[in-house]
Design a protein around this motif. Structure first.
Motif, mmCIF file in Angstrom:
data_model
loop_
_atom_site.group_PDB
_atom_site.id
_atom_site.type_symbol
_atom_site.label_atom_id
_atom_site.label_comp_id
_atom_site.label_asym_id
_atom_site.label_seq_id
_atom_site.Cartn_x
_atom_site.Cartn_y
_atom_site.Cartn_z
ATOM 1 N N ASP A 46 0.829 -1.206 0.000
ATOM 2 C CA ASP A 46 0.000 0.000 0.000
ATOM 3 C C ASP A 46 0.860 1.251 0.000
ATOM 4 O O ASP A 46 0.558 2.233 -0.682
ATOM 5 N N THR A 47 1.971 1.218 0.744
ATOM 6 C CA THR A 47 2.885 2.360 0.783
ATOM 7 C C THR A 47 3.524 2.577 -0.585
ATOM 8 O O THR A 47 3.597 3.710 -1.072
ATOM 9 N N MET A 48 3.972 1.489 -1.229
ATOM 10 C CA MET A 48 4.578 1.601 -2.554
ATOM 11 C C MET A 48 3.558 2.099 -3.573
ATOM 12 O O MET A 48 3.880 2.922 -4.427
ATOM 13 N N LYS A 49 2.323 1.611 -3.500
ATOM 14 C CA LYS A 49 1.288 2.053 -4.427
ATOM 15 C C LYS A 49 1.013 3.544 -4.240
ATOM 16 O O LYS A 49 0.887 4.283 -5.208
ATOM 17 N N GLU A 50 0.953 3.989 -3.007
ATOM 18 C CA GLU A 50 0.730 5.405 -2.737
ATOM 19 C C GLU A 50 1.872 6.254 -3.293
ATOM 20 O O GLU A 50 1.642 7.301 -3.903
ATOM 21 N N LEU A 51 3.102 5.772 -3.140
ATOM 22 C CA LEU A 51 4.262 6.484 -3.673
ATOM 23 C C LEU A 51 4.213 6.511 -5.201
ATOM 24 O O LEU A 51 4.446 7.558 -5.818
ATOM 25 N N LEU A 52 3.901 5.377 -5.823
ATOM 26 C CA LEU A 52 3.802 5.330 -7.287
ATOM 27 C C LEU A 52 2.703 6.257 -7.799
ATOM 28 O O LEU A 52 2.846 6.872 -8.854
ATOM 29 N N ASP A 53 1.597 6.360 -7.066
ATOM 30 C CA ASP A 53 0.519 7.276 -7.457
ATOM 31 C C ASP A 53 1.017 8.724 -7.492
ATOM 32 O O ASP A 53 0.537 9.528 -8.286
ATOM 33 N N LEU A 54 1.966 9.046 -6.626
ATOM 34 C CA LEU A 54 2.521 10.400 -6.610
ATOM 35 C C LEU A 54 3.521 10.626 -7.742
ATOM 36 O O LEU A 54 3.646 11.729 -8.256
ATOM 37 N N ILE A 55 4.242 9.574 -8.122
ATOM 38 C CA ILE A 55 5.308 9.692 -9.123
ATOM 39 C C ILE A 55 4.776 9.583 -10.545
ATOM 40 O O ILE A 55 5.165 10.354 -11.421
ATOM 41 N N LEU A 56 3.889 8.625 -10.780
ATOM 42 C CA LEU A 56 3.399 8.365 -12.137
ATOM 43 C C LEU A 56 2.287 9.338 -12.517
ATOM 44 O O LEU A 56 1.632 9.905 -11.644
ATOM 45 N N PRO A 57 2.071 9.526 -13.818
ATOM 46 C CA PRO A 57 0.962 10.384 -14.246
ATOM 47 C C PRO A 57 -0.368 9.914 -13.658
ATOM 48 O O PRO A 57 -0.550 8.723 -13.353
ATOM 49 N N ARG A 58 -1.270 10.849 -13.507
ATOM 50 C CA ARG A 58 -2.570 10.607 -12.883
ATOM 51 C C ARG A 58 -3.273 9.373 -13.446
ATOM 52 O O ARG A 58 -3.344 9.189 -14.651
ATOM 53 N N ASP A 59 -3.779 8.536 -12.586
ATOM 54 C CA ASP A 59 -4.615 7.370 -12.897
ATOM 55 C C ASP A 59 -3.923 6.268 -13.699
ATOM 56 O O ASP A 59 -4.592 5.365 -14.187
ATOM 57 N N VAL A 60 -2.620 6.308 -13.859
ATOM 58 C CA VAL A 60 -1.917 5.266 -14.611
ATOM 59 C C VAL A 60 -2.089 3.909 -13.934
ATOM 60 O O VAL A 60 -2.331 2.901 -14.589
ATOM 61 N N LEU A 61 -2.006 3.874 -12.602
ATOM 62 C CA LEU A 61 -2.073 2.589 -11.904
ATOM 63 C C LEU A 61 -3.463 1.959 -11.945
ATOM 64 O O LEU A 61 -3.613 0.779 -11.655
ATOM 65 N N ALA A 62 -4.468 2.722 -12.342
ATOM 66 C CA ALA A 62 -5.806 2.147 -12.488
ATOM 67 C C ALA A 62 -5.841 1.192 -13.677
ATOM 68 O O ALA A 62 -6.595 0.217 -13.669
ATOM 69 N N CYS A 63 -5.031 1.452 -14.686
ATOM 70 C CA CYS A 63 -5.075 0.665 -15.921
ATOM 71 C C CYS A 63 -3.787 -0.101 -16.211
ATOM 72 O O CYS A 63 -3.794 -1.001 -17.056
#
Length: 159
Positions: A46-63
């Motif tokens: 969850d911590t890594m996902k939260e960090l990736l959400d900050l680094i990657l363009p908006r909503d990338v991790l959704a898809c």
């Protein structure tokens, strides 16, 4: 805002229930060890996902999911594969995933003085008719190989 979500997911609820049942001390100890390990792993996720959400363009991790990261002193390459989610307009029609497209490279905001490149592979879907389709994503700004946010930033600075 950070909260303690210890019992947020179903497995934690099950483990909590099991730990409060009459069972042997040995089994209870093993379940408690597993629960601690499980919570540690998923808290890190969850911590890594939260960090990736900050680094990657908006909503990338959704898809997309991150499948590889390569770093050098000059650049960071992040490899993303589209998740196995068929296009909404074809759901329920028996579409089959048929691999990936050739990766597209998109430059994003630099991090710690290193250029960041996203290498994106989109899925190809075969319809029952034999036609091949893909989801439509607009990760890059029109006419560029920059992420939309990075292109907007550059446009604001350079005019």
């Amino acid at each position: 805002m950070c909260e303690d979500n210890t019992f947020e997911n179903p497995l934690s609820k099950i483990l909590h229930h099991v730990l409060h049942q009459p069972i042997s001390a040995h089994v209870k100890n093993k379940v408690e060890q597993f629960r601690k390990y499980y919570l540690r792993v998923f808290t890190k996720y969850d911590t890594m996902k939260e960090l990736l959400d900050l680094i990657l363009p908006r909503d990338v991790l959704a898809c997309f999911e991150v499948v590889k990261v390569c770093t050098t002193s000059a650049r960071i390459d992040i490899y993303l594969d589209e998740k196995n989610i068929p296009p909404a307009e074809y759901s329920g029609q028996g579409v089959l995933s048929k691999g990936f497209t050739v990766p597209t490279s998109i430059q994003d905001f630099p991090l710690r003085g290193r250029a960041v490149y996203l290498h994106v592979r989109r899925r190809k879907w075969q319809l029952p008719s034999g036609d091949v389709v893909s989801n439509k994503f607009s990760l890059a700004a029109d006419g560029t190989r920059y992420s939309r946010e990075f292109a907007s930033f550059l446009k604001g600075i350079l005019g």
